[in-house]
Design a protein around this motif. Structure first.
Motif, PDB file in Angstrom:
ATOM      1  N   ALA A   1       0.811  -1.216   0.000  1.00  0.00           N
ATOM      2  CA  ALA A   1       0.000   0.000   0.000  1.00  0.00           C
ATOM      3  C   ALA A   1       0.846   1.268   0.000  1.00  0.00           C
ATOM      4  O   ALA A   1       0.287   2.369  -0.032  1.00  0.00           O
ATOM      5  N   GLY A   2       2.172   1.141   0.058  1.00  0.00           N
ATOM      6  CA  GLY A   2       3.039   2.307  -0.029  1.00  0.00           C
ATOM      7  C   GLY A   2       3.694   2.728   1.261  1.00  0.00           C
ATOM      8  O   GLY A   2       4.143   3.874   1.389  1.00  0.00           O
ATOM      9  N   ALA A   3       3.826   1.832   2.247  1.00  0.00           N
ATOM     10  CA  ALA A   3       4.360   2.197   3.563  1.00  0.00           C
ATOM     11  C   ALA A   3       5.811   2.648   3.502  1.00  0.00           C
ATOM     12  O   ALA A   3       6.217   3.528   4.274  1.00  0.00           O
ATOM     13  N   LEU A   4       6.620   2.056   2.623  1.00  0.00           N
ATOM     14  CA  LEU A   4       8.030   2.435   2.575  1.00  0.00           C
ATOM     15  C   LEU A   4       8.211   3.865   2.072  1.00  0.00           C
ATOM     16  O   LEU A   4       9.133   4.576   2.492  1.00  0.00           O
ATOM     17  N   ASP A   5       7.323   4.311   1.194  1.00  0.00           N
ATOM     18  CA  ASP A   5       7.355   5.711   0.764  1.00  0.00           C
ATOM     19  C   ASP A   5       6.999   6.634   1.924  1.00  0.00           C
ATOM     20  O   ASP A   5       7.541   7.740   2.043  1.00  0.00           O
ATOM     21  N   VAL A   6       6.099   6.175   2.785  1.00  0.00           N
ATOM     22  CA  VAL A   6       5.716   6.957   3.956  1.00  0.00           C
ATOM     23  C   VAL A   6       6.890   7.037   4.935  1.00  0.00           C
ATOM     24  O   VAL A   6       7.146   8.087   5.532  1.00  0.00           O
ATOM     25  N   VAL A   7       7.616   5.926   5.102  1.00  0.00           N
ATOM     26  CA  VAL A   7       8.803   5.939   5.960  1.00  0.00           C
ATOM     27  C   VAL A   7       9.795   6.986   5.475  1.00  0.00           C
ATOM     28  O   VAL A   7      10.314   7.796   6.256  1.00  0.00           O
ATOM     29  N   ASP A   8      10.060   6.974   4.169  1.00  0.00           N
ATOM     30  CA  ASP A   8      11.003   7.948   3.601  1.00  0.00           C
ATOM     31  C   ASP A   8      10.512   9.374   3.812  1.00  0.00           C
ATOM     32  O   ASP A   8      11.309  10.280   4.109  1.00  0.00           O
ATOM     33  N   ALA A   9       9.198   9.572   3.668  1.00  0.00           N
ATOM     34  CA  ALA A   9       8.648  10.924   3.833  1.00  0.00           C
ATOM     35  C   ALA A   9       8.814  11.415   5.264  1.00  0.00           C
ATOM     36  O   ALA A   9       9.144  12.591   5.494  1.00  0.00           O
ATOM     37  N   PHE A  10       8.617  10.545   6.236  1.00  0.00           N
ATOM     38  CA  PHE A  10       8.808  10.932   7.641  1.00  0.00           C
ATOM     39  C   PHE A  10      10.275  11.255   7.919  1.00  0.00           C
ATOM     40  O   PHE A  10      10.595  12.227   8.622  1.00  0.00           O
ATOM     41  N   LYS A  11      11.178  10.446   7.385  1.00  0.00           N
ATOM     42  CA  LYS A  11      12.599  10.701   7.610  1.00  0.00           C
ATOM     43  C   LYS A  11      12.997  12.073   7.058  1.00  0.00           C
ATOM     44  O   LYS A  11      13.716  12.846   7.726  1.00  0.00           O
TER      45      LYS A  11
ATOM     46  N   GLU B   1      14.790  14.588  16.133  1.00  0.00           N
ATOM     47  CA  GLU B   1      15.279  13.223  16.283  1.00  0.00           C
ATOM     48  C   GLU B   1      14.214  12.398  17.003  1.00  0.00           C
ATOM     49  O   GLU B   1      14.233  12.256  18.221  1.00  0.00           O
ATOM     50  N   VAL B   2      13.286  11.891  16.243  1.00  0.00           N
ATOM     51  CA  VAL B   2      12.188  11.077  16.768  1.00  0.00           C
ATOM     52  C   VAL B   2      12.324   9.679  16.171  1.00  0.00           C
ATOM     53  O   VAL B   2      12.382   9.531  14.944  1.00  0.00           O
ATOM     54  N   PRO B   3      12.407   8.645  17.001  1.00  0.00           N
ATOM     55  CA  PRO B   3      12.563   7.283  16.467  1.00  0.00           C
ATOM     56  C   PRO B   3      11.403   6.887  15.549  1.00  0.00           C
ATOM     57  O   PRO B   3      10.237   7.116  15.880  1.00  0.00           O
ATOM     58  N   ILE B   4      11.762   6.324  14.407  1.00  0.00           N
ATOM     59  CA  ILE B   4      10.777   5.726  13.496  1.00  0.00           C
ATOM     60  C   ILE B   4      10.968   4.219  13.573  1.00  0.00           C
ATOM     61  O   ILE B   4      12.040   3.706  13.230  1.00  0.00           O
TER      62      ILE B   4
ATOM     63  N   VAL C   1      -2.248   6.514   5.149  1.00  0.00           N
ATOM     64  CA  VAL C   1      -1.328   7.652   5.130  1.00  0.00           C
ATOM     65  C   VAL C   1      -0.566   7.681   3.802  1.00  0.00           C
ATOM     66  O   VAL C   1      -0.106   6.656   3.304  1.00  0.00           O
ATOM     67  N   THR C   2      -0.415   8.858   3.248  1.00  0.00           N
ATOM     68  CA  THR C   2       0.367   9.068   2.036  1.00  0.00           C
ATOM     69  C   THR C   2       1.516  10.016   2.345  1.00  0.00           C
ATOM     70  O   THR C   2       1.463  10.772   3.326  1.00  0.00           O
ATOM     71  N   PRO C   3       2.572  10.016   1.534  1.00  0.00           N
ATOM     72  CA  PRO C   3       3.674  10.954   1.771  1.00  0.00           C
ATOM     73  C   PRO C   3       3.224  12.413   1.801  1.00  0.00           C
ATOM     74  O   PRO C   3       3.831  13.241   2.484  1.00  0.00           O
ATOM     75  N   GLN C   4       2.138  12.731   1.087  1.00  0.00           N
ATOM     76  CA  GLN C   4       1.686  14.110   0.996  1.00  0.00           C
ATOM     77  C   GLN C   4       1.160  14.660   2.328  1.00  0.00           C
ATOM     78  O   GLN C   4       1.235  15.865   2.570  1.00  0.00           O
ATOM     79  N   ILE C   5       0.630  13.782   3.195  1.00  0.00           N
ATOM     80  CA  ILE C   5       0.073  14.294   4.455  1.00  0.00           C
ATOM     81  C   ILE C   5       1.061  14.188   5.613  1.00  0.00           C
ATOM     82  O   ILE C   5       0.766  14.621   6.719  1.00  0.00           O
ATOM     83  N   VAL C   6       2.244  13.627   5.349  1.00  0.00           N
ATOM     84  CA  VAL C   6       3.244  13.484   6.413  1.00  0.00           C
ATOM     85  C   VAL C   6       3.640  14.833   7.025  1.00  0.00           C
ATOM     86  O   VAL C   6       3.704  14.961   8.257  1.00  0.00           O
ATOM     87  N   PRO C   7       3.920  15.875   6.227  1.00  0.00           N
ATOM     88  CA  PRO C   7       4.262  17.168   6.839  1.00  0.00           C
ATOM     89  C   PRO C   7       3.178  17.690   7.778  1.00  0.00           C
ATOM     90  O   PRO C   7       3.492  18.280   8.827  1.00  0.00           O
TER      91      PRO C   7
END
Length: 814
Positions: A214-224, A233-236, A266-272
């Motif tokens: 569903a795209g979770a790895l893109d979300v991980v990258d977006a949070f980083k 510095e918040v643990p992911i 969740v999508t990368p677009q809403i991470v911010p």
């Protein structure tokens, strides 16, 4: 393109790393295929010469298992899932569309070597059906219309190989510090790490296979990236699955002394927005939230505040989605390995008595009392003894074992170690599907960490007992899930079941006493030892104790997993937990137990879920796969699909299974194509009963169940196909036509004309569109693209377009 000299060198290097033992035949074939991309005949002969066995045996074994390939694959290897959920969602139409777009057939590679096409039984992403895999990327919720779009980037790229989804996980913080410590010291350090994490803010992201699809790895990258931009510095923490697969990607933001908020889809677009609102500020962004979490108390289990969880009891799924499966400290801090530590202080016979009093039955499908297997192996005199975990989850529509292994693998390992101690075995194996690469990766990490902390090895926790576990990756073949067939595969032979007795407890792997249980069965063991047999026995029904884990896929609204007490009704599972039928459709049937199970109608929704009740209804618990069907599904086609699967997966050893299921399939194919006769229905029942009696193993004995239950509960649909030559659900292609209603067609619209892949729709601007039925491929693209304000395209039965006589009169004459 690899040269012959390079291929020979690669094969020689692979052979040099293995012993000359027959058990290494399948691993050698797998490694050569991985290195070369396929299995050349010369390479197979080199393997035969190395193992000193006839080349024909190697060829016979390689052609038996469906994962071995004998022609080079394309750079963009494309796989179409044809599991039950994908089939019901139109998987065949996706396959047809790919064949048209790539201009190749299943099993072929394009002339330029760029694309190859393959169909597989199931890849375990049923909640996102239908799915395809191109290279290493899963494309969910496909339609024929989306196929061309999905292929565009692959056609443009020179290479399909992509970087790994995730960098290697660094060693967890205190691995080398706690080695050789007592269990109490290990436990204290793990809890200290866990408590330190809880004192600050952290982010959990579900990256099991379903989440990744569903795209979770893109979300991980977006949070980083966003955290780095904000200087935070918040643990992911990449966790497993918390059951809510329909809501993936799932993200939980946890703050001390505040809400633990779960965000869905969740999508990368809403991470911010999430970082700015809740990580930095005090706005929990509840408009984007699915719910909050409660718990984390003595049992260390968080419970989402959702109505569905009021009906569940999370035991083996309790930690899934809340701990890092690649950090053993998270497992230990939440009760992990306490059961093992307690077991090592008990006599082996007492452990087996605990299992007997608990009432635990095997969760692999048959429901055999667990303690009886353990008792027989414990009493066996011959040595060495072996423990095998059956993780060959082959049922289309079932992915519970995958989730457990990807989300909380240590509980299975702990259960296996306890089993080894109870029966005096020193070696264990986890036989897992090769289609589950992430599960294999996380098991490997878990095994390494368990060894380094002293939970595996020669002297476990400083005592005299030693136990080792290895991974054996399956090579395909659904029949490998049968106990004796699985053992045959591990010995380097074809997965062909053998008669019992002797049972595995007497003569199993390499003719030695062998204990074989399912993933979930082993996962329950540490809990029973730690909390007591009476605790487990208090859950469930008189004959079925504990909980049952189900996957809910198909036409259910909230697809995913559920763990419920035995005795919960199907209605509670589908409606209270699964959210009912998607798109407000009418429920038609629920299929339980995979190809071995049956299809149950609405009138049986209130039966309790337990081994005996389901068996009386003509179905079975199976491993826990559950597919929900609605009014748009054809029950005759469903029976045909399962018979097609069972026929392909039959090992061929038994005449009734090999030929009987094939003849049943031919009858069902005739019925779904409008060629059936009324006497075929009775013949189908007779054949089904003969196949059940005349087959050796569970595959053949249960293969007729889908046909028998659909005939028992949905005979009217069979009669409609035979007598009226129509498919009531308008699913069977030969009994279905797409038609454009002239009075609703917008003459200026050309959506259907421009998107029809076979150019079957005629009519320009200002003209009513007409479908050429001879050219129509029944892909449904025209229905999909027709603007909703017109709804001009409909699916009909061909007979509905015919003049009189009326259907009722026609049926009466017959």
């Amino acid at each position: 393109m690899i040269t012959e000299e390079q291929a020979n060198q690669a094969v020689a290097e692979i052979l040099s790393s293995h012993k000359k033992e027959r058990k290494n035949l399948i691993p050698l074939l797998q490694e050569v295929q991985t290195g070369l991309g396929y299995l050349p005949k010369k390479a197979m002969q080199k393997i035969a010469d190395f193992l000193e066995i006839p080349g024909v045996e190697v060829w016979g074994l390689a052609t038996f298992y469906n994962q071995f390939r004998f022609v080079p694959l394309g750079k963009c290897h494309t796989v179409v899932c044809m599991g039950t959920a994908c089939h019901l969602a139109g998987g065949k139409l996706i396959l047809d569309a790919l064949e048209r777009e790539l201009d190749i057939k299943v099993g072929d590679t394009s002339e330029d070597g760029k694309f190859s096409l393959e169909r597989v039984a199931c890849i375990g992403c049923c909640m996102l059906a239908p799915v395809i895999v191109i290279g290493d990327k899963i494309h969910p919720k496909m339609t024929p219309f989306k196929v061309e779009e999905a292929l565009i980037p692959y056609k443009q790229e020179a290479q399909s190989e992509k970087s790994s989804d995730r960098a290697p996980t660094p060693p967890f913080s205190c691995l080398h510090l706690v080695f050789n410590m007592t269990f109490e010291e290990i436990n204290n350090k793990a809890k200290s790490e866990w408590q330190a994490l809880q004192k600050g803010s952290y982010i959990l992201i579900g990256t099991a296979t379903c989440g990744r699809a569903a795209g979770a790895l893109d979300v991980v990258d977006a949070f980083k990236k966003e955290l780095k931009r904000q200087g935070l510095e918040v643990p992911i923490i990449q966790v497993g699955c918390i059951e809510l697969c329909y809501a993936d990607p799932l993200v939980t933001i946890s703050k001390p002394d505040s809400l633990h908020v779960v965000y869905n889809n969740v999508t990368p677009q809403i991470v911010p927005r999430l970082v700015e609102g809740y990580v930095v500020g005090d706005d929990p962004c509840l408009e984007l939230a699915l719910g909050t979490l409660e718990g984390g108390g003595e049992e260390g289990v968080y419970i989402p505040e959702l109505p569905r969880f009021e009906h569940e009891l999370r035991l083996i799924l309790g930690r899934c989605g809340y701990i890092d499966p690649e950090n053993i400290n998270h497992y230990i801090a939440n009760g992990g390995y306490s059961g093992l530590e307690k077991s090592l202080k008990m006599p082996p016979a007492k452990i087996i008595r605990e299992l007997r009093k608990s009432g635990l039955r095997g969760r692999g499908g048959a429901g055999f009392p667990t303690h009886l297997k353990w008792k027989l192996c414990h009493k066996a005199k011959s040595t060495p003894k072996y423990v095998i975990c059956n993780a060959d989850e082959g049922d289309p529509g079932a992915f519970m074992d995958r989730v457990v292994l990807e989300s909380d693998p240590h509980q299975v390992i702990e259960g296996m170690i306890i089993a080894g101690y109870a029966i005096n075995a020193e070696q264990g194996y986890i036989y897992v599907r090769a289609e589950y690469p992430l599960a294999i990766e996380r098991i490997q990490i878990a095994l390494k960490q368990a060894e380094e902390l002293g939970f595996l090895g020669d002297n476990i926790l400083g005592g005299d007992f030693g136990f080792h576990i290895e991974i054996a990756a399956g090579a395909g073949a659904f029949v490998s899930g049968e106990a004796t067939a699985l053992v045959a595969a591990m010995e380097g032979r074809r997965s062909e079941p053998r008669p019992k007795p002797p049972h595995l407890a007497e003569a199993g792997l390499w003719n030695k006493p062998t204990l074989l249980n399912n993933v979930k069965t082993f996962a329950y063991v540490p809990l029973i030892i730690e909390r007591g047999w009476d605790w487990f026995a208090s859950i469930g029904t008189e004959g079925s104790k504990g909980t049952a884990v189900f996957t809910m896929a198909g036409k259910v609204t909230d697809s995913g997993l559920a763990e419920v007490p035995m005795g919960t009704t199907l209605r509670e599972l589908i409606y209270d937990i699964g959210g009912g039928i998607a798109k407000d459709k009418q429920f038609k049937a629920v299929q339980i137990g995979g190809p071995s199970g049956g299809c149950l109608p609405e009138t049986l929704l209130d039966i309790p879920i337990d081994y005996d009740s389901l068996r009386e209804a003509g179905s079975m618990m199976g491993s826990g796969g559950m597919i929900v069907m609605d009014e748009d599904n054809c029950m005759v086609d469903a029976a045909r699909f399962f018979l097609d699967f069972s026929t392909k997966e039959s090992c061929g050893k038994c005449t009734m299974c090999r030929l009987g299921t094939l003849q049943m399939l031919h009858i069902l194919e005739d019925i779904t194509a409008g060629r059936g006769k009324i006497e075929d229905i009775d013949l189908l029942i007779t054949l089904a009963e003969d196949v059940k009696i005349g087959s050796l193993c569970g595959l053949g004995k249960t293969a007729p169940n889908p046909a028998l239950t659909t005939l028992r509960y949905f005979r009217d649909e069979y009669e409609a196909h035979v007598l009226e030559k129509r498919c009531p659900a308008r699913v069977c292609p030969e009994l279905t036509v797409y038609y454009i209603l002239p009075d609703k067609c917008d003459r200026a619209c050309e959506h259907c004309v421009l998107t029809c892949p076979t150019e079957a729709i005629k009519g320009g601007k200002g003209e009513v569109k007409i479908i050429d039925q001879e050219k129509c491929s029944k892909c449904g693209t025209c229905l999909e693209v027709c603007p909703p304000e017109y709804n001009a395209v409909v699916k009909l039965s061909p007979v509905s377009l015919l003049p009189s006589p009326k259907l009722s009169e026609k049926r009466a004459r017959k």
